[in-house]
Design a protein around this motif. Structure first.
Motif, PDB file in Angstrom:
ATOM      1  N   LEU A  25       0.827  -1.209   0.000  1.00  0.00           N
ATOM      2  CA  LEU A  25       0.000   0.000   0.000  1.00  0.00           C
ATOM      3  C   LEU A  25       0.863   1.263   0.000  1.00  0.00           C
ATOM      4  CD1 LEU A  25      -2.987  -0.501  -0.030  1.00  0.00           C
ATOM      5  CD2 LEU A  25      -3.103   0.190   2.364  1.00  0.00           C
ATOM      6  N   LEU A  26       1.969   1.208   0.738  1.00  0.00           N
ATOM      7  CA  LEU A  26       2.872   2.361   0.755  1.00  0.00           C
ATOM      8  C   LEU A  26       3.868   2.302  -0.397  1.00  0.00           C
ATOM      9  CD1 LEU A  26       3.620   2.424   4.588  1.00  0.00           C
ATOM     10  CD2 LEU A  26       2.249   4.071   3.308  1.00  0.00           C
ATOM     11  N   GLY A  27       4.285   1.080  -0.723  1.00  0.00           N
ATOM     12  CA  GLY A  27       5.381   0.913  -1.681  1.00  0.00           C
ATOM     13  C   GLY A  27       4.974   1.178  -3.123  1.00  0.00           C
ATOM     14  N   ILE A  28       3.748   0.815  -3.504  1.00  0.00           N
ATOM     15  CA  ILE A  28       3.333   0.998  -4.906  1.00  0.00           C
ATOM     16  C   ILE A  28       3.264   2.486  -5.263  1.00  0.00           C
ATOM     17  CG2 ILE A  28       1.476   0.635  -6.570  1.00  0.00           C
ATOM     18  CD1 ILE A  28       0.976  -2.094  -5.227  1.00  0.00           C
ATOM     19  N   PRO A  29       2.564   3.304  -4.455  1.00  0.00           N
ATOM     20  CA  PRO A  29       2.581   4.744  -4.781  1.00  0.00           C
ATOM     21  C   PRO A  29       3.988   5.335  -4.727  1.00  0.00           C
ATOM     22  CG  PRO A  29       0.912   4.263  -3.126  1.00  0.00           C
ATOM     23  CD  PRO A  29       1.706   3.016  -3.300  1.00  0.00           C
ATOM     24  N   ALA A  30       4.791   4.849  -3.778  1.00  0.00           N
ATOM     25  CA  ALA A  30       6.161   5.371  -3.675  1.00  0.00           C
ATOM     26  C   ALA A  30       6.956   5.020  -4.928  1.00  0.00           C
ATOM     27  CB  ALA A  30       6.849   4.813  -2.432  1.00  0.00           C
ATOM     28  N   ALA A  31       6.820   3.779  -5.384  1.00  0.00           N
ATOM     29  CA  ALA A  31       7.536   3.362  -6.594  1.00  0.00           C
ATOM     30  C   ALA A  31       7.066   4.184  -7.786  1.00  0.00           C
ATOM     31  CB  ALA A  31       7.310   1.869  -6.851  1.00  0.00           C
ATOM     32  N   TYR A  32       5.748   4.432  -7.842  1.00  0.00           N
ATOM     33  CA  TYR A  32       5.194   5.202  -8.953  1.00  0.00           C
ATOM     34  C   TYR A  32       5.766   6.619  -8.958  1.00  0.00           C
ATOM     35  CZ  TYR A  32       1.957   7.075 -12.318  1.00  0.00           C
ATOM     36  OH  TYR A  32       1.438   7.673 -13.431  1.00  0.00           O
ATOM     37  N   PRO A  63      11.164  -1.752   1.098  1.00  0.00           N
ATOM     38  CA  PRO A  63      12.173  -1.750   0.027  1.00  0.00           C
ATOM     39  C   PRO A  63      11.898  -2.796  -1.055  1.00  0.00           C
ATOM     40  CG  PRO A  63      13.220  -1.620   2.155  1.00  0.00           C
ATOM     41  CD  PRO A  63      11.769  -1.853   2.418  1.00  0.00           C
ATOM     42  N   TYR A  64      11.447  -4.001  -0.659  1.00  0.00           N
ATOM     43  CA  TYR A  64      11.141  -5.024  -1.667  1.00  0.00           C
ATOM     44  C   TYR A  64      10.028  -4.527  -2.568  1.00  0.00           C
ATOM     45  CZ  TYR A  64      13.698  -8.419   1.167  1.00  0.00           C
ATOM     46  OH  TYR A  64      14.664  -9.074   1.853  1.00  0.00           O
ATOM     47  N   ALA A  65       8.974  -4.023  -1.928  1.00  0.00           N
ATOM     48  CA  ALA A  65       7.816  -3.565  -2.707  1.00  0.00           C
ATOM     49  C   ALA A  65       8.242  -2.464  -3.672  1.00  0.00           C
ATOM     50  CB  ALA A  65       6.727  -3.058  -1.765  1.00  0.00           C
ATOM     51  N   VAL A  66       8.959  -1.468  -3.143  1.00  0.00           N
ATOM     52  CA  VAL A  66       9.351  -0.336  -3.992  1.00  0.00           C
ATOM     53  C   VAL A  66      10.239  -0.805  -5.137  1.00  0.00           C
ATOM     54  CG1 VAL A  66      10.621   1.833  -4.082  1.00  0.00           C
ATOM     55  CG2 VAL A  66       9.095   1.365  -2.170  1.00  0.00           C
ATOM     56  N   ARG A  67      11.222  -1.642  -4.802  1.00  0.00           N
ATOM     57  CA  ARG A  67      12.181  -1.999  -5.849  1.00  0.00           C
ATOM     58  C   ARG A  67      11.561  -2.888  -6.922  1.00  0.00           C
ATOM     59  NH1 ARG A  67      16.874  -4.531  -3.379  1.00  0.00           N
ATOM     60  NH2 ARG A  67      15.543  -4.560  -1.554  1.00  0.00           N
ATOM     61  N   VAL A  68      10.792  -3.874  -6.505  1.00  0.00           N
ATOM     62  CA  VAL A  68      10.214  -4.778  -7.498  1.00  0.00           C
ATOM     63  C   VAL A  68       9.183  -4.050  -8.354  1.00  0.00           C
ATOM     64  CG1 VAL A  68       8.979  -6.942  -7.861  1.00  0.00           C
ATOM     65  CG2 VAL A  68      10.686  -6.778  -6.050  1.00  0.00           C
ATOM     66  N   VAL A  69       8.331  -3.242  -7.716  1.00  0.00           N
ATOM     67  CA  VAL A  69       7.311  -2.520  -8.479  1.00  0.00           C
ATOM     68  C   VAL A  69       7.969  -1.471  -9.380  1.00  0.00           C
ATOM     69  CG1 VAL A  69       5.285  -1.033  -8.331  1.00  0.00           C
ATOM     70  CG2 VAL A  69       5.508  -2.975  -6.781  1.00  0.00           C
ATOM     71  N   ALA A  70       8.988  -0.792  -8.866  1.00  0.00           N
ATOM     72  CA  ALA A  70       9.690   0.212  -9.678  1.00  0.00           C
ATOM     73  C   ALA A  70      10.295  -0.443 -10.920  1.00  0.00           C
ATOM     74  CB  ALA A  70      10.770   0.916  -8.864  1.00  0.00           C
ATOM     75  N   ARG A 113       1.252  -6.116 -12.722  1.00  0.00           N
ATOM     76  CA  ARG A 113       0.686  -7.150 -11.858  1.00  0.00           C
ATOM     77  C   ARG A 113       1.727  -8.188 -11.452  1.00  0.00           C
ATOM     78  NH1 ARG A 113      -3.075 -10.621 -14.861  1.00  0.00           N
ATOM     79  NH2 ARG A 113      -1.469 -12.137 -14.416  1.00  0.00           N
ATOM     80  N   ASN A 114       2.510  -8.633 -12.417  1.00  0.00           N
ATOM     81  CA  ASN A 114       3.486  -9.661 -12.084  1.00  0.00           C
ATOM     82  C   ASN A 114       4.501  -9.173 -11.074  1.00  0.00           C
ATOM     83  OD1 ASN A 114       2.232 -11.450 -13.705  1.00  0.00           O
ATOM     84  ND2 ASN A 114       3.643 -11.205 -15.435  1.00  0.00           N
ATOM     85  N   GLY A 115       4.895  -7.921 -11.203  1.00  0.00           N
ATOM     86  CA  GLY A 115       5.821  -7.340 -10.232  1.00  0.00           C
ATOM     87  C   GLY A 115       5.195  -7.288  -8.854  1.00  0.00           C
ATOM     88  N   VAL A 116       3.917  -6.943  -8.814  1.00  0.00           N
ATOM     89  CA  VAL A 116       3.228  -6.855  -7.526  1.00  0.00           C
ATOM     90  C   VAL A 116       3.104  -8.251  -6.905  1.00  0.00           C
ATOM     91  CG1 VAL A 116       1.050  -6.254  -6.396  1.00  0.00           C
ATOM     92  CG2 VAL A 116       2.012  -4.740  -8.125  1.00  0.00           C
ATOM     93  N   ILE A 117       2.763  -9.230  -7.720  1.00  0.00           N
ATOM     94  CA  ILE A 117       2.670 -10.611  -7.199  1.00  0.00           C
ATOM     95  C   ILE A 117       4.032 -11.054  -6.669  1.00  0.00           C
ATOM     96  CG2 ILE A 117       2.299 -13.030  -7.833  1.00  0.00           C
ATOM     97  CD1 ILE A 117       0.222 -12.039  -9.857  1.00  0.00           C
ATOM     98  N   ALA A 118       5.058 -10.779  -7.440  1.00  0.00           N
ATOM     99  CA  ALA A 118       6.401 -11.176  -7.013  1.00  0.00           C
ATOM    100  C   ALA A 118       6.747 -10.522  -5.687  1.00  0.00           C
ATOM    101  CB  ALA A 118       7.422 -10.793  -8.081  1.00  0.00           C
ATOM    102  N   SER A 119       6.441  -9.227  -5.556  1.00  0.00           N
ATOM    103  CA  SER A 119       6.839  -8.577  -4.314  1.00  0.00           C
ATOM    104  C   SER A 119       5.927  -9.012  -3.166  1.00  0.00           C
ATOM    105  CB  SER A 119       6.908  -7.057  -4.478  1.00  0.00           C
ATOM    106  OG  SER A 119       5.679  -6.462  -4.251  1.00  0.00           O
ATOM    107  N   PHE A 120       4.689  -9.411  -3.472  1.00  0.00           N
ATOM    108  CA  PHE A 120       3.814  -9.957  -2.433  1.00  0.00           C
ATOM    109  C   PHE A 120       4.416 -11.247  -1.858  1.00  0.00           C
ATOM    110  CE2 PHE A 120       0.457 -12.474  -0.654  1.00  0.00           C
ATOM    111  CZ  PHE A 120      -0.411 -11.564  -0.078  1.00  0.00           C
TER     112      PHE A 120
END
Ligand SMILES: Nc1ncnc2c1ncn2[C@@H]1O[C@H](COP(=O)(O)OP(=O)(O)O)[C@@H](O)[C@H]1O
Ligand SMILES: [Mg+2]
Lengths: 259, 334
Positions: A77-84, A142-149, A183-190
């Motif tokens: 929730l925090l990482g996706i907007p941050a990566a964006y 960091p995982y969420a931000v990096r993978v989604v980024a 989506r795949n990035g989000v699944i991976a970071s999940f």
């Protein structure tokens, strides 16, 4: 040895190192013997049943599971907007954020745990549960931000602009065009986040309190005085659970088009 | 042109501190097909993004159909933009790509279907509806992008180097397709290109840009025959450009100009007042191209292949006839 044989040998070695420990633990866990041995003495699920019967382990499992789910969701929730923001809006100080986001992998977890306890939890009088959750979210962001980024970087900005030029609002462009493509990035970071949180020891070690202990911490404590195969049985079950989660996450997130 | 459909007033565009486009004034009338021509990096894409609303001008005003849209969001401008990269939605089928804008407009499903299928048919892609963009060739993807842009009936269509990723044969085919659609829809279009041949073939009017400014604005005929200055002349194929000061020592000038320019086929080879040496000769079928070393520096000439030929190293007379020269103004400082 020719090239092909060399390749097979290398592949075999990799598989041995990757799967070997899992096979050994699984075998030891289903042993019918009284002590932890490999190869197992007979086959039985009684040690698996025995750990399930232990209330403290069930309790610790529930805490670990809830913690992993909540901290993963929080981090996304925090990482996706941050990566964006980092990838698309080029905010001032983006490079500093990038550096910070990579740092927890460099700083040993044990130091992070101690620092959190000493300078955050104790002085502010934060409860054990919120402290655990906050620290796990911090660890996982960091995982969420990096993978989604990384998935955002693979998606041309033009594609989003094209949606906007066809009349989409920035939010519509994000949910209808960007989200399905990352989506795949989000699944991976999940998956990565969930398993990281679930197996986390060093940070949790400092932040567990009376009656509130995560499963790995509880297991560590028990290894000191049990020599029977129960912990192996538990480990094997956890490994199977991890595999199940990978499939489940793919199914659940894979079916819904939007994150 | 007070009846202009689109007008840019002194528009300045920056990326941070660098000025990409400075005080640009530009007007496009209803139904007009304008080409924006200039070398890479001169600010063509930047200008298009500003008209589209994806980039906010740091100064100046943009007016569409009488209304100031400078502060209007891009999704509210009703302007179509076709990207150089096509920018198709990779996870959607061809049909859904084209239907995207219609769905946002909340049209009834039946209308969406009719219009999307018709738009695909109009670019020759009937039958590809259920394919994914990655299953199409570059030329087909290009057509999907075109169909997607026109299906929502924008009031202005911007095309950013739409053909630059296609091979020569497809480029020709798409060129006539775009001309046909433009006439059919009577849609004002701005077409960005760095290829003068494309601009000449397509546009009603050509605007030549350089380093964020307009160098010349005119019909293809004017741009081709009467470039205003050295930069435009070089860009549209005048290879020999000599300053009046230099020429005055050798010839009586026909009138005041900063310089004179000749296309290779304007240069006369075999007779004339000047002497040079053939440095190179390439046979091009219909014509032969010579590179002549002379007191003016290297001169490129192109003459009919059936004229007497000259081999490398030979001395040769040549002429730069003023009757065919374009008088040129000095370039603005870059
Ligand atoms: N995102 C950007 N950030 C900084 N400078 C840019 C950016 N995009 C373009 N520029 C600069 O602005 C100028 C104009 O670029 P552009 O409009 O893309 O040119 P063209 O489309 O004519 O090739 C160039 O000098 C380019 O380097
Ligand atoms: Mg460009």
């Amino acid at each position: 040895m020719n090239g092909r044989a060399l390749q097979w040998t290398a592949l075999g070695a990799v598989l041995l190192f990757l799967l070997g420990p899992f096979v050994i633990i699984l075998a030891a866990g289903v042993s019918d013997g009284e002590t932890l041995t490999f190869p197992p003495e007979g086959v039985s699920l009684r040690w698996a049943a025995s750990v399930v019967a232990i209330a403290e382990l069930r309790h610790a499992f529930a805490i670990s599971f809830a913690l992993a789910v909540l901290s993963t969701l929080g981090a996304l929730l925090l990482g996706i907007p941050a990566a964006y923001a980092l990838e698309r809006l080029d905010p001032p100080g983006a490079n500093i954020v990038r550096a910070v986001v990579t740092s927890p992998l460099v700083v040993p977890g044990i130091v992070v745990g101690l620092a959190l306890l000493r300078y955050f939890v104790i002085p502010l009088g934060i409860g054990v549960r919120p402290a655990l959750l906050a620290s796990h979210i911090a660890l996982l962001i960091p995982y969420a931000v990096r993978v989604v980024a990384a998935s955002l970087r693979n998606l041309r900005v033009d594609i989003e602009d094209a949606a906007i030029m066809l009349g989409a609002t920035p939010l519509q462009a994000f949910f209808q065009i960007v989200a399905p493509n990352i989506r795949n990035g989000v699944i991976a970071s999940f998956i990565l986040s969930f398993i990281t949180s679930f197996n986390q020891v060093p940070v949790s070690l400092f932040l567990s309190g009376p009656g509130i202990s995560t499963l790995p911490i509880e297991m560590l404590a028990r290894i000191d005085f049990t020599y029977d195969p129960s912990i192996a049985a538990l480990s094997a079950m956890l490994a199977l659970l991890s595999i199940a989660i990978v499939f489940l996450a793919e199914r659940l997130l894979g079916l819904s088009r939007y994150v | 042109m007070s009846d202009a459909f689109l007008r840019l007033h002194d528009v300045t565009l920056r990326y941070g501190r660098t000025i990409a486009v400075e005080k640009l004034n530009l007007a496009v009338s209803a139904g007009e097909f304008v080409a924006l021509l200039g070398p890479s990096g001169c600010g063509k894409t930047t200008t298009m993004r500003a008209i589209a609303g994806l980039l906010k001008p740091s100064a100046g005003r943009i007016v569409i159909d009488g209304a100031d849209v400078t502060r209007v969001a891009p999704n509210k401008r009703d302007v179509g933009l076709m990207f150089q990269s096509y920018a198709l939605f990779p996870h959607l089928t061809v049909f859904e790509n084209v239907a995207f804008g219609l769905r946002l407009r909340k049209l009834p499903d039946a209308d969406i279907k009719t219009r999307a299928i018709q738009a695909l048919a109009s670019v020759g892609l009937a039958g590809t509806e259920e394919k994914l963009p990655k299953e199409l060739s570059g030329g087909q993807q290009q057509r999907v992008a075109l169909a997607r842009a026109i299906v929502v009936r924008p009031r202005l269509l911007l095309l950013d180097e739409p053909l630059s990723n296609l091979d020569a044969r497809l480029r020709l085919e798409m060129r006539s397709e775009i001309t046909r659609l433009q006439r059919e829809l009577n849609l004002p279009m701005i077409y960005v290109t760095h290829d003068q041949v494309e601009a000449l073939a397509l546009a009603d009017r050509i605007i030549v840009m350089r380093a964020g400014r307009i160098e010349q604005d005119g019909t293809p005929e004017v741009i081709y025959a009467k470039p205003r200055n050295e930069f435009v002349a070089r860009f549209v194929g005048f290879e020999t450009i000599l300053t009046a000061a230099r020429l005055a020592a050798h010839a009586r000038l026909p009138g005041p100009a900063y310089a004179f320019g000749w296309r290779p086929r304007h240069v006369v080879v075999g007779t004339g007042p000047y002497q040079g040496h053939v440095r190179g000769a390439s046979y091009l079928g219909e014509t032969v191209e010579y590179l002549i070393e002379s007191e003016f520096g290297p001169i490129k000439a192109e003459v009919a292949a059936d004229a007497p030929r000259h081999g490398p190293g030979q001395a040769v007379a040549f002429d730069l006839p003023f009757a065919r020269a374009a008088p040129l103004a000095a370039d603005l400082p870059a």
